[in-house]
Design an enzyme around this catalytic site. Structure first.
Site, PDB file in Angstrom:
ATOM      1  N   GLY A 114     -26.376   2.214   2.805  1.00 15.53           N
ATOM      2  CA  GLY A 114     -25.237   3.123   2.809  1.00 15.53           C
ATOM      3  C   GLY A 114     -23.996   2.286   2.592  1.00 15.53           C
ATOM      4  O   GLY A 114     -24.074   1.215   2.001  1.00 15.53           O
TER       5      GLY A 114
ATOM      6  N   PHE B 204     -17.245 -10.251  -3.806  1.00 13.59           N
ATOM      7  CA  PHE B 204     -18.616  -9.913  -3.416  1.00 13.59           C
ATOM      8  C   PHE B 204     -18.710  -9.823  -1.893  1.00 13.59           C
ATOM      9  O   PHE B 204     -19.749 -10.095  -1.311  1.00 13.59           O
ATOM     10  CB  PHE B 204     -19.588 -10.977  -3.943  1.00 13.59           C
ATOM     11  CG  PHE B 204     -19.483 -11.174  -5.431  1.00 13.59           C
ATOM     12  CD1 PHE B 204     -20.126 -10.310  -6.305  1.00 13.59           C
ATOM     13  CD2 PHE B 204     -18.716 -12.200  -5.964  1.00 13.59           C
ATOM     14  CE1 PHE B 204     -20.020 -10.469  -7.678  1.00 13.59           C
ATOM     15  CE2 PHE B 204     -18.599 -12.363  -7.339  1.00 13.59           C
ATOM     16  CZ  PHE B 204     -19.247 -11.499  -8.196  1.00 13.59           C
TER      17      PHE B 204
ATOM     18  N   ARG C  73     -19.067   5.309   6.090  1.00 14.20           N
ATOM     19  CA  ARG C  73     -19.148   5.905   4.753  1.00 14.20           C
ATOM     20  C   ARG C  73     -20.605   5.890   4.283  1.00 14.20           C
ATOM     21  O   ARG C  73     -21.270   4.866   4.321  1.00 14.20           O
ATOM     22  CB  ARG C  73     -18.278   5.110   3.763  1.00 14.20           C
ATOM     23  CG  ARG C  73     -16.794   5.395   3.913  1.00 14.20           C
ATOM     24  CD  ARG C  73     -15.985   4.550   2.968  1.00 14.20           C
ATOM     25  NE  ARG C  73     -16.055   3.135   3.325  1.00 14.20           N
ATOM     26  CZ  ARG C  73     -15.561   2.150   2.587  1.00 14.20           C
ATOM     27  NH1 ARG C  73     -14.958   2.405   1.447  1.00 14.20           N
ATOM     28  NH2 ARG C  73     -15.670   0.899   2.997  1.00 14.20           N
TER      29      ARG C  73
ATOM     30  N   ASP D 211       0.856  -1.178   0.000  1.00 14.89           N
ATOM     31  CA  ASP D 211       0.000   0.000   0.000  1.00 14.89           C
ATOM     32  C   ASP D 211       0.893   1.230   0.000  1.00 14.89           C
ATOM     33  O   ASP D 211       2.025   1.180   0.488  1.00 14.89           O
ATOM     34  CB  ASP D 211      -0.931   0.005   1.224  1.00 14.89           C
ATOM     35  CG  ASP D 211      -2.138   0.920   1.039  1.00 14.89           C
ATOM     36  OD1 ASP D 211      -3.245   0.406   0.804  1.00 14.89           O
ATOM     37  OD2 ASP D 211      -1.964   2.161   1.108  1.00 14.89           O
TER      38      ASP D 211
ATOM     39  N   CYS E  57     -20.071   0.723  -0.875  1.00 14.51           N
ATOM     40  CA  CYS E  57     -20.295   0.084  -2.180  1.00 14.51           C
ATOM     41  C   CYS E  57     -21.605   0.468  -2.850  1.00 14.51           C
ATOM     42  O   CYS E  57     -21.597   1.094  -3.904  1.00 14.51           O
ATOM     43  CB  CYS E  57     -20.229  -1.433  -2.036  1.00 14.51           C
ATOM     44  SG  CYS E  57     -18.574  -2.008  -1.686  1.00 14.51           S
TER      45      CYS E  57
ATOM     46  N   LYS F 253      -0.751   2.748   7.358  1.00 13.13           N
ATOM     47  CA  LYS F 253      -1.581   1.546   7.235  1.00 13.13           C
ATOM     48  C   LYS F 253      -0.703   0.294   7.240  1.00 13.13           C
ATOM     49  O   LYS F 253      -1.004  -0.700   7.915  1.00 13.13           O
ATOM     50  CB  LYS F 253      -2.364   1.650   5.929  1.00 13.13           C
ATOM     51  CG  LYS F 253      -3.540   0.726   5.858  1.00 13.13           C
ATOM     52  CD  LYS F 253      -4.280   0.884   4.544  1.00 13.13           C
ATOM     53  CE  LYS F 253      -5.248   2.051   4.547  1.00 13.13           C
ATOM     54  NZ  LYS F 253      -5.908   2.242   3.258  1.00 13.13           N
TER      55      LYS F 253
ATOM     56  N   GLU G  14     -19.145  -6.396   4.321  1.00 18.49           N
ATOM     57  CA  GLU G  14     -18.486  -5.991   5.555  1.00 18.49           C
ATOM     58  C   GLU G  14     -19.156  -6.730   6.704  1.00 18.49           C
ATOM     59  O   GLU G  14     -20.361  -6.965   6.686  1.00 18.49           O
ATOM     60  CB  GLU G  14     -18.587  -4.477   5.742  1.00 18.49           C
ATOM     61  CG  GLU G  14     -17.801  -3.746   4.678  1.00 18.49           C
ATOM     62  CD  GLU G  14     -17.693  -2.246   4.922  1.00 18.49           C
ATOM     63  OE1 GLU G  14     -17.911  -1.800   6.057  1.00 18.49           O
ATOM     64  OE2 GLU G  14     -17.374  -1.540   3.953  1.00 18.49           O
TER      65      GLU G  14
ATOM     66  N   LYS H 210     -24.166  -0.185   8.941  1.00 18.99           N
ATOM     67  CA  LYS H 210     -24.845  -1.445   9.273  1.00 18.99           C
ATOM     68  C   LYS H 210     -24.145  -2.037  10.488  1.00 18.99           C
ATOM     69  O   LYS H 210     -23.041  -1.602  10.840  1.00 18.99           O
ATOM     70  CB  LYS H 210     -24.826  -2.407   8.091  1.00 18.99           C
ATOM     71  CG  LYS H 210     -23.450  -2.958   7.744  1.00 18.99           C
ATOM     72  CD  LYS H 210     -23.589  -4.030   6.673  1.00 18.99           C
ATOM     73  CE  LYS H 210     -22.305  -4.805   6.508  1.00 18.99           C
ATOM     74  NZ  LYS H 210     -22.421  -5.843   5.486  1.00 18.99           N
TER      75      LYS H 210
HETATM   76  C1  UDX Z   1     -22.419  -4.862  -0.341  1.00 17.76           C
HETATM   77  C2  UDX Z   1     -22.759  -6.178  -1.054  1.00 17.76           C
HETATM   78  O1  UDX Z   1     -23.680  -6.929  -0.256  1.00 17.76           O
HETATM   79  C3  UDX Z   1     -21.509  -6.969  -1.306  1.00 17.76           C
HETATM   80  O2  UDX Z   1     -21.813  -8.161  -2.001  1.00 17.76           O
HETATM   81  C4  UDX Z   1     -20.557  -6.121  -2.099  1.00 17.76           C
HETATM   82  O3  UDX Z   1     -19.362  -6.797  -2.347  1.00 17.76           O
HETATM   83  C5  UDX Z   1     -20.270  -4.800  -1.385  1.00 17.76           C
HETATM   84  O4  UDX Z   1     -21.486  -4.134  -1.111  1.00 17.76           O
HETATM   85  P1  UDX Z   1     -21.855  -4.162   2.168  1.00 17.76           P
HETATM   86  O5  UDX Z   1     -21.668  -2.768   1.662  1.00 17.76           O
HETATM   87  O6  UDX Z   1     -20.870  -4.725   3.118  1.00 17.76           O
HETATM   88  O7  UDX Z   1     -21.891  -5.181   0.934  1.00 17.76           O
HETATM   89  O8  UDX Z   1     -23.264  -4.198   2.872  1.00 17.76           O
HETATM   90  P2  UDX Z   1     -24.651  -4.977   2.751  1.00 17.76           P
HETATM   91  O9  UDX Z   1     -24.732  -6.020   3.778  1.00 17.76           O
HETATM   92  O10 UDX Z   1     -24.935  -5.351   1.370  1.00 17.76           O
HETATM   93  O11 UDX Z   1     -25.629  -3.798   3.196  1.00 17.76           O
HETATM   94  C6  UDX Z   1     -25.671  -2.592   2.455  1.00 17.76           C
HETATM   95  C7  UDX Z   1     -26.622  -1.604   3.073  1.00 17.76           C
HETATM   96  O12 UDX Z   1     -27.957  -2.008   2.817  1.00 17.76           O
HETATM   97  C8  UDX Z   1     -26.513  -1.412   4.580  1.00 17.76           C
HETATM   98  O13 UDX Z   1     -26.597  -0.037   4.859  1.00 17.76           O
HETATM   99  C9  UDX Z   1     -27.709  -2.153   5.122  1.00 17.76           C
HETATM  100  O14 UDX Z   1     -28.155  -1.616   6.336  1.00 17.76           O
HETATM  101  C10 UDX Z   1     -28.725  -1.949   4.006  1.00 17.76           C
HETATM  102  N1  UDX Z   1     -29.765  -2.978   3.942  1.00 17.76           N
HETATM  103  C11 UDX Z   1     -29.432  -4.277   3.696  1.00 17.76           C
HETATM  104  C12 UDX Z   1     -31.090  -2.626   4.125  1.00 17.76           C
HETATM  105  O15 UDX Z   1     -31.411  -1.450   4.340  1.00 17.76           O
HETATM  106  N2  UDX Z   1     -32.047  -3.601   4.040  1.00 17.76           N
HETATM  107  C13 UDX Z   1     -31.753  -4.896   3.798  1.00 17.76           C
HETATM  108  O16 UDX Z   1     -32.676  -5.712   3.733  1.00 17.76           O
HETATM  109  C14 UDX Z   1     -30.403  -5.242   3.614  1.00 17.76           C
END
Ligand code: UDX
Length: 457
Positions: free
Chosen positions: A282, A170, A355, A52, A285, A57, A173, A348
């Site tokens: 949020g 995929f 972010r 990096d 991604c 980091k 977090e 979450k």
């Molecule tokens: C996501 C994808 O799931 C993952 O496959 C990709 O590689 C990166 O982006 P992540 O950002 O870690 O992963 O979070 P994820 O679990 O998908 O949740 C995304 C957001 O959606 C969170 O803010 C969560 O609170 C919200 N969410 C999720 C809802 O509001 N309702 C749901 O039913 C599911």
């Protein structure tokens, strides 16, 4: 190697790249994706060098310290460092000799909404002088479709015999280690012909363990691999906004969106996952990916195909407005000068990532409207404080609840679900709770004397 997809090869060729464990791997970029990928590859027994440009980091990672909260990461990092299978460096020259070079740098949202490819381009440019024929450059970052073909040409022109392929990740977090070591599926975007076959064989060695356990593996061309990733995220975002649109309708129609989700979720074609209405999505991604995808479709002259993603985004952002309005409504019109307990800041649970977090956004907006906000999160206070130092951060749920005139639950941490509503009732000045994630036991909170307001119910 076991039976199943690991043994199938495109074009039926035997492929000539057969490594034995450990594969010598480099991982370029030690952010969320790269740090987890590097430690996970070492956990699988490979020999990993992770690079990096940020010395701070690298220093932390080399000391076995995860730069962000991710369950399981500190353990595999310590194990990898102890076994000598991983080293961290800022010196790109140290990647020389790796058989597979993973690109795991970020692609943040640029000013127009399109993905900013500065880091990807810089990573490839600085890798090229250390790359040799027969090696593979494997892109993992989420990029606009067409990027891989451009980089592939750059790589093979600079280093004839080196091959660039795309292998999106995929990972979620909170489950990043598990998702990296045993993902739902592998997607290999490779060129046609012998180079592609050799790349498939190389990645099969890297992922031998999961493939032997039967993890599906799809071999596709470069643009398909890029699109698989971004379309998966667009679909997930759409699913969440769909149920949030149903929440908006349920609110005015007197329906309960949670029961609605349960009922439609029993249809196997729909499925119950990702149908939780609330504050919407949020994180690092989904929000940026749907915007980058739209921007790329516009560039390709097919913007109309993804025009619906603007609605997906708008529905998502309306959820935050809704909670701010609800807070004003339940406090009799204005929040200024009122004590509000905010439970949850991370985008979450099981993450310290703020972010594009709906929770932190709402907390900051209430503060902007003059509320006195007491904010608590089990893991995200430090990250939130960096973005919004002006909020009043407290150390526990009880500290947040004390004398609150309104309680907002904005991230569905287990700690909040399990908090005793009777204890909460004894602490607050006014028993009103807005459950922004529909995660509390409504009957228990109501029985404890709270006025309960959920999302879409
Ligand atoms: C996501 C994808 O799931 C993952 O496959 C990709 O590689 C990166 O982006 P992540 O950002 O870690 O992963 O979070 P994820 O679990 O998908 O949740 C995304 C957001 O959606 C969170 O803010 C969560 O609170 C919200 N969410 C999720 C809802 O509001 N309702 C749901 O039913 C599911």
């Amino acid at each position: 190697m076991g039976r199943g997809p690991a043994l199938t090869r495109r074009g039926g060729s035997s492929g000539r790249t057969r490594y034995r464990l450990p594969v010598r791997i480099s991982v370029i970029g030690c952010g969320y994706l790269g740090a987890v990928h590097a430690a996970s590859m070492a956990k699988l027994g490979h020999d990993v060098v992770a690079v990096d440009v940020d010395p701070g980091k690298i220093e932390r990672l080399a000391a076995g310290e995860a730069p962000f909260f991710e369950p399981g990461l500190p353990e595999i990092l310590t194990e990898a460092l102890g076994s000598g299978r991983i080293r961290f460096t800022t010196d790109m020259a140290e990647v020389a000799g790796a058989q597979v070079h993973f690109l795991a740098v970020g692609t943040p949202q640029g000013p127009t909404g399109a993905a900013d490819l500065t880091y990807v381009d810089a990573a490839v440019t600085s890798l090229l002088p250390h790359l040799s024929a027969g090696e593979f450059v494997v892109g993992k970052s989420t990029v606009p479709v067409g990027t891989a073909a451009r980089l592939a040409a750059q790589v093979s022109e600079a280093v004839p015999g080196a091959t660039l392929v795309w292998n999106p990740e995929f990972l979620r977090e909170g489950f990043a280690v598990q998702d990296t070591i045993s993902p739902d599926r592998f997607v290999y975007g490779v060129p046609d012909g012998e180079d592609g076959e050799r790349a498939v064989a190389a990645l099969d060695e890297v992922y031998a363990e999961a493939l032997a356990a039967g993890t599906p593996r799809l071999v596709v061309n470069l643009p398909t691999a890029e699109l698989v990733k971004i379309s998966a995220n667009a679909f997930l975002a759409t699913k969440i906004s769909f149920i949030n649109a149903m929440a908006e309708i349920s609110e005015v129609a007197g329906a309960d969106v949670t029961a609605l989700a349960d009922a439609i979720g029993h249809d196997a074609r729909i499925g119950r996952k990702f149908l939780n209405a609330g504050l919407g999505f949020g994180g690092g991604c989904l929000p940026k990916d749907i915007r980058a995808f739209q921007a790329r479709a516009d560039e390709l002259g097919v913007g109309e195909s993804l025009a619906f993603l603007a609605d997906v985004d708008a529905i998502n952002l309306r959820r935050r407005d809704h909670v701010v309005e609800l807070a004003q409504e339940v406090l009799g019109g204005a929040v200024a000068g009122r004590r509000v307990a905010v439970l949850g800041l991370a985008f979450k649970p099981n993450s310290d990532d703020v972010r594009d977090s709906p929770a932190l956004d709402i907390a900051a907006r209430l503060l902007g409207l003059g509320a006195s906000v007491a904010a608590y999160d089990p893991e995200a206070v430090a990250t939130a404080r960096r973005v919004h130092p002006e909020l009043d951060y407290v150390e526990s749920v009880a500290d947040a609840l004390r004398d609150a005139e309104l309680v907002l639950v904005l991230t569905e941490w287990e700690e909040f679900r399990r908090f005793d509503p009777a204890e909460a009732a004894a602490l607050v000045a006014n028993p009103v709770v807005v459950d922004g994630r529909n995660c509390l036991d409504r009957d228990a909170w109501t029985a404890a004397g709270f006025t309960y307001r959920g999302m879409g119910r």
